[in-house]
Design an enzyme around this catalytic site. Sequence first.
Site, PDB file in Angstrom:
ATOM      1  N   CYS A  75     -12.355  27.793   9.627  1.00  0.00           N
ATOM      2  CA  CYS A  75     -12.672  26.469   8.918  1.00  0.00           C
ATOM      3  C   CYS A  75     -13.898  25.854   9.340  1.00  0.00           C
ATOM      4  CB  CYS A  75     -11.464  25.584   9.239  1.00  0.00           C
ATOM      5  SG  CYS A  75      -9.911  26.272   8.413  1.00  0.00           S
ATOM      6  N   VAL A 102       0.829  -1.084   0.021  1.00  0.00           N
ATOM      7  CA  VAL A 102      -0.085   0.027   0.092  1.00  0.00           C
ATOM      8  C   VAL A 102       0.985   1.144   0.110  1.00  0.00           C
ATOM      9  CG1 VAL A 102      -1.670   1.344   1.116  1.00  0.00           C
ATOM     10  CG2 VAL A 102      -1.657  -1.216   1.214  1.00  0.00           C
ATOM     11  N   SER A 110       7.379  16.808   5.245  1.00  0.00           N
ATOM     12  CA  SER A 110       7.538  17.302   6.527  1.00  0.00           C
ATOM     13  C   SER A 110       8.608  16.438   7.295  1.00  0.00           C
ATOM     14  CB  SER A 110       6.251  17.373   7.289  1.00  0.00           C
ATOM     15  OG  SER A 110       6.600  17.703   8.701  1.00  0.00           O
ATOM     16  N   CYS A 122       1.505  10.860   4.550  1.00  0.00           N
ATOM     17  CA  CYS A 122       1.261   9.956   5.639  1.00  0.00           C
ATOM     18  C   CYS A 122       1.099  10.707   6.732  1.00  0.00           C
ATOM     19  CB  CYS A 122       2.243   8.930   5.531  1.00  0.00           C
ATOM     20  SG  CYS A 122       4.002   9.461   5.891  1.00  0.00           S
TER      21      CYS A 122
END
Length: 390
Positions: free
Chosen positions: A356, A173, A201, A178
């Site tokens: 948001c 996968v 990152s 991530c």
Amino acid sequence: MPKTTMNPFVAQQPAPPETLVRLLGKTGVTINGDAPWDIKVYDETVYRDVLTRGTLGLGQAYIEGRWDCSRLDEFFTRMMRADIDEEMGGWGKLQLLGDILRHALFNLQAPERAFQVAQLHYDIGNDVFEAMLDSSMSYSCAYWENAHTLEEAQTHKLDMICRKLDLQPGEHVLEIGCGWGGLAKHMAQHYQVNVLGITVSVEQQAMAKERCAGLSVDIQLLDYRKLQGQFDKIVSVGMFEHVGPKNYPIYFATVHRLLKDNGLFLLHTIGNHKTALYTDAWIDRYIFPNGKLPSASEVSNAIEKKFLIEDWHNFGPDYDRTLMAWWDKFSRAWPELQFKYDESFYRMWKYYLMCCAGYFRSRQGQLWQLVLSKRQSNRIYRSIRPGANS
């Protein structure tokens, strides 16, 4: 909670411009009113900044403590339900024109820019995200059907993704974007699959490696365009918002190249209620540089001739609840965080989470999970909606 340093005696301020009063009248928001969603203006320069710089001026003035509101989430909900934020985006025409041209003329998500969002946002400090998120460190919309806590809702979301992908033991996968490794860990632990996760990152990579130690998980610092190999399943959660329309063709071409013919690809992304020419200037400046939210037509046009849509699941209202849960955790953790982060950061983070929440509560914002397959696939797919009939 930090206290504003501005003069609270709003009655001494000059009357607000009629343009603003009339505009806000459409929303039920009053300047210096008594309702929880009304704004308290402490400095008349707020009016100038809003009229000349639109949403960027409004947000910067809030960070600096020049205005306040006890229920920012409700203020933004009212603004966005009436689409006032879009009218404000047109103020400061030179800046607006510059934003539109910047998105039109430049590839803001080109490979050389891919790591900028990590440097500004995802690498600010893992302690902020650890304080705000659940134990899986899932920084994306939770699934609240039959869930009572953020922890439950995020676990249900992770498992729903695995079930939608029909993960089988031993499969390979790929996870594009991530994060801190929560989904990779869940897939490897509970579904016995081999996971390659990529991120831009440095902070996320370090923590994801630590959290997934001992599992069949490989975490790499890599731009998706450089990926090679073949995978049974591919998943991308909360990363597509950083791809940008100019890169949709190469993004989906890359996924198509990497996915086995009988595989499945799950795309989890925020979606905008309509196609926009630019990103909100405040969000672009302070939170997600170079980001761009897709519309449904942009997504469907980009996947045409590459993938078939097996499922399109919208649970946008769940993001409102997720954001408010994040805010609750962050605000309770602030007494410890304040020794490292200043009041301006607190106000910026609150503004970010509340605007948001209003975005999703107003229904401008959607949250989509698409399951895509190649035309060559011979599988018969059945949609998964955990808890829907419970």
